[in-house]
Design a protein around this motif. Structure first.
Motif, PDB file in Angstrom:
ATOM      1  N   ALA A 107      -6.173   4.029   8.742  1.00  0.00           N
ATOM      2  CA  ALA A 107      -4.893   3.355   8.500  1.00  0.00           C
ATOM      3  C   ALA A 107      -4.124   4.045   7.378  1.00  0.00           C
ATOM      4  O   ALA A 107      -4.678   4.375   6.335  1.00  0.00           O
ATOM      5  CB  ALA A 107      -5.133   1.890   8.140  1.00  0.00           C
ATOM      6  N   ASP A 108      -2.858   4.299   7.624  1.00  0.00           N
ATOM      7  CA  ASP A 108      -1.919   4.786   6.627  1.00  0.00           C
ATOM      8  C   ASP A 108      -0.526   4.349   7.063  1.00  0.00           C
ATOM      9  O   ASP A 108      -0.367   3.660   8.072  1.00  0.00           O
ATOM     10  CB  ASP A 108      -2.001   6.314   6.437  1.00  0.00           C
ATOM     11  CG  ASP A 108      -1.851   7.078   7.744  1.00  0.00           C
ATOM     12  OD1 ASP A 108      -1.059   6.647   8.605  1.00  0.00           O
ATOM     13  OD2 ASP A 108      -2.515   8.108   7.927  1.00  0.00           O
TER      14      ASP A 108
ATOM     15  N   TRP B  12       0.339   5.935  10.751  1.00  0.00           N
ATOM     16  CA  TRP B  12      -0.414   5.349  11.861  1.00  0.00           C
ATOM     17  C   TRP B  12      -0.195   3.846  11.939  1.00  0.00           C
ATOM     18  O   TRP B  12      -0.106   3.269  13.020  1.00  0.00           O
ATOM     19  CB  TRP B  12      -1.883   5.673  11.705  1.00  0.00           C
ATOM     20  CG  TRP B  12      -2.802   4.980  12.646  1.00  0.00           C
ATOM     21  CD1 TRP B  12      -3.882   4.214  12.346  1.00  0.00           C
ATOM     22  CD2 TRP B  12      -2.733   4.977  14.083  1.00  0.00           C
ATOM     23  NE1 TRP B  12      -4.495   3.729  13.477  1.00  0.00           N
ATOM     24  CE2 TRP B  12      -3.809   4.189  14.564  1.00  0.00           C
ATOM     25  CE3 TRP B  12      -1.873   5.556  15.009  1.00  0.00           C
ATOM     26  CZ2 TRP B  12      -4.037   3.969  15.911  1.00  0.00           C
ATOM     27  CZ3 TRP B  12      -2.087   5.335  16.362  1.00  0.00           C
ATOM     28  CH2 TRP B  12      -3.165   4.553  16.806  1.00  0.00           C
ATOM     29  N   GLY B  13      -0.085   3.187  10.793  1.00  0.00           N
ATOM     30  CA  GLY B  13       0.137   1.746  10.796  1.00  0.00           C
ATOM     31  C   GLY B  13       1.465   1.365  11.422  1.00  0.00           C
ATOM     32  O   GLY B  13       1.547   0.400  12.189  1.00  0.00           O
TER      33      GLY B  13
ATOM     34  N   GLY C 119       3.614  -3.175  10.201  1.00  0.00           N
ATOM     35  CA  GLY C 119       2.532  -2.190  10.189  1.00  0.00           C
ATOM     36  C   GLY C 119       2.687  -1.149   9.103  1.00  0.00           C
ATOM     37  O   GLY C 119       1.708  -0.730   8.487  1.00  0.00           O
ATOM     38  N   SER C 120       3.912  -0.720   8.854  1.00  0.00           N
ATOM     39  CA  SER C 120       4.145   0.282   7.813  1.00  0.00           C
ATOM     40  C   SER C 120       3.775  -0.245   6.435  1.00  0.00           C
ATOM     41  O   SER C 120       3.232   0.505   5.607  1.00  0.00           O
ATOM     42  CB  SER C 120       5.615   0.715   7.835  1.00  0.00           C
ATOM     43  OG  SER C 120       5.895   1.617   6.791  1.00  0.00           O
TER      44      SER C 120
ATOM     45  N   SER D 162      -0.374  -1.435   6.261  1.00  0.00           N
ATOM     46  CA  SER D 162      -1.357  -0.346   6.314  1.00  0.00           C
ATOM     47  C   SER D 162      -1.475   0.404   4.997  1.00  0.00           C
ATOM     48  O   SER D 162      -2.416   1.179   4.812  1.00  0.00           O
ATOM     49  CB  SER D 162      -0.987   0.628   7.429  1.00  0.00           C
ATOM     50  OG  SER D 162       0.320   1.159   7.221  1.00  0.00           O
ATOM     51  N   ARG D 163      -0.541   0.202   4.093  1.00  0.00           N
ATOM     52  CA  ARG D 163      -0.597   0.860   2.785  1.00  0.00           C
ATOM     53  C   ARG D 163      -1.298   0.013   1.737  1.00  0.00           C
ATOM     54  O   ARG D 163      -1.520   0.472   0.617  1.00  0.00           O
ATOM     55  CB  ARG D 163       0.820   1.189   2.313  1.00  0.00           C
ATOM     56  CG  ARG D 163       1.548   2.172   3.204  1.00  0.00           C
ATOM     57  CD  ARG D 163       3.002   2.303   2.806  1.00  0.00           C
ATOM     58  NE  ARG D 163       3.157   2.693   1.412  1.00  0.00           N
ATOM     59  CZ  ARG D 163       4.325   2.780   0.791  1.00  0.00           C
ATOM     60  NH1 ARG D 163       5.434   2.512   1.458  1.00  0.00           N
ATOM     61  NH2 ARG D 163       4.381   3.146  -0.472  1.00  0.00           N
TER      62      ARG D 163
ATOM     63  N   LEU E 234      -6.302  -2.471   3.921  1.00  0.00           N
ATOM     64  CA  LEU E 234      -6.338  -1.759   5.195  1.00  0.00           C
ATOM     65  C   LEU E 234      -6.301  -0.244   5.057  1.00  0.00           C
ATOM     66  O   LEU E 234      -6.696   0.462   5.998  1.00  0.00           O
ATOM     67  CB  LEU E 234      -5.151  -2.194   6.071  1.00  0.00           C
ATOM     68  CG  LEU E 234      -5.116  -3.660   6.496  1.00  0.00           C
ATOM     69  CD1 LEU E 234      -3.875  -3.946   7.318  1.00  0.00           C
ATOM     70  CD2 LEU E 234      -6.367  -4.022   7.295  1.00  0.00           C
ATOM     71  N   TYR E 235      -5.810   0.284   3.961  1.00  0.00           N
ATOM     72  CA  TYR E 235      -5.619   1.729   3.841  1.00  0.00           C
ATOM     73  C   TYR E 235      -6.947   2.475   4.013  1.00  0.00           C
ATOM     74  O   TYR E 235      -7.948   2.163   3.372  1.00  0.00           O
ATOM     75  CB  TYR E 235      -5.011   2.072   2.485  1.00  0.00           C
ATOM     76  CG  TYR E 235      -4.787   3.558   2.294  1.00  0.00           C
ATOM     77  CD1 TYR E 235      -3.695   4.195   2.872  1.00  0.00           C
ATOM     78  CD2 TYR E 235      -5.681   4.318   1.547  1.00  0.00           C
ATOM     79  CE1 TYR E 235      -3.490   5.548   2.705  1.00  0.00           C
ATOM     80  CE2 TYR E 235      -5.480   5.671   1.376  1.00  0.00           C
ATOM     81  CZ  TYR E 235      -4.386   6.287   1.951  1.00  0.00           C
ATOM     82  OH  TYR E 235      -4.199   7.636   1.788  1.00  0.00           O
TER      83      TYR E 235
END
Length: 296
Positions: A220-221, A224-225, A267-268, A271-272, A276-277
């Motif tokens: 996750a980043d 990709w998120g 998601g953006s 994911s950070r 989740l990262y």
């Protein structure tokens, strides 16, 4: 003598059990560039996309085809701005993307040639300040071009490859095949810009990375998120379409697009977070996978 000849046969490479091929290590998660501008805009960008979706929602309900065409250049501009400011291009690290490495000209500038007659006399004194400005201008242009070229390539591949693939996927997931073809293509173009532009920009055409993308196994980043969030948002956005509410906004593909925009923003940002990262989606428990390897 028989025992002496047997021992090397047992230890020979041909008789050893076959080992599993060494897998290529996965590329690490993508970080936002360390500059303050990049970190601030990476948070502002999802808000801008949601604002665009909100302001143009009524026009989208009134005339989907016309509004989708009108919003497409703005979405492309926002996505290109995002990747240029916030993400490292393919083949570089965040540090290299922020501070380009010095070229040979800069190295020579730091150590000017000396004359044989004296160590303190340069062969070409000229105007060193002017030469430094010219070299700095060349470095700035090279750094900008190193980011612009991947950005335009990612935009081209998004329209040429990602849009047709997503249009086919929309049809496979229930979009009309014989009707609403312009809506399907334009919806696929919007989703492709949201999820594929940044992926192509930071990963290029690395086949191993794209296997991870299609296998939903990337760490996750922010990149990709946002792509995964776009896909999930579009999928959940299709739920209200078959319901018998008789609302104008239920028409295809309005709810799918709204869900894609919301999913991109969520998601953006999520994911950070430390929660989740760098994490991966696990379809099979790790203990089961280790057990299967031992039995094999």
């Amino acid at each position: 003598m028989a025992s002496e000849t047997a021992s090397p046969t047992v230890n020979s490479p041909s008789s050893t059990p076959t080992q599993a091929p060494v897998e290529k290590p996965s590329t690490p998660p993508v970080n936002i560039l360390p500059s303050p501008t990049a970190r601030i805009y990476s948070l502002v960008h999802p808000a801008l996309l949601l604002t665009l979706c909100t302001l143009r929602f009524e026009a989208l309900v009134a005339d989907p085809i016309r509004e989708l065409l009108a919003d497409l250049p703005w979405l492309a501009f926002l996505q290109i701005t995002y990747v240029l400011i916030c993400l490292p291009p393919a083949g570089t690290t965040p540090t290299e993307a922020s501070f380009p490495a010095p070229t040979d000209g800069e190295d020579k500038k730091k150590t000017p040639p000396r004359s044989p007659s004296g160590p303190g006399v340069t062969l070409r004194p000229g105007k060193p300040g002017l030469r430094r400005k010219q070299l700095a201008g060349k470095h700035d242009f090279a750094g900008v071009w190193a980011k612009l070229m991947p950005a335009f390539l990612s935009l081209s591949l998004t329209f040429l490859l990602a849009t047709p693939i997503l249009a086919v996927l929309l049809v496979l997931f229930g979009a009309p095949l014989t009707t609403h073809n312009p809506e399907t293509v334009l919806c696929a173009a919007h989703i492709a810009l949201l999820c594929a532009t940044a992926l192509v920009y930071v990963h290029g055409v690395d086949g191993y990375v794209w296997k991870e993308v299609w296998g939903i196994s990337r760490p996750a980043d922010a990149v990709w998120g946002s792509a995964l969030g776009t896909g999930l948002g579009a999928w959940f956005g299709a739920i209200p379409i078959p319901l018998d509410w008789d609302r104008p906004w239920q028409a295809f593909p309005i709810t799918i697009l709204v869900g894609a925009y919301i999913g991109y923003a969520v998601g953006s940002l999520l994911s950070r977070t430390p929660l989740l990262y760098g994490k991966r989606i696990q379809f099979t428990p790790v203990e089961d996978e280790e057990g299967e390897k031992k039995t094999n």
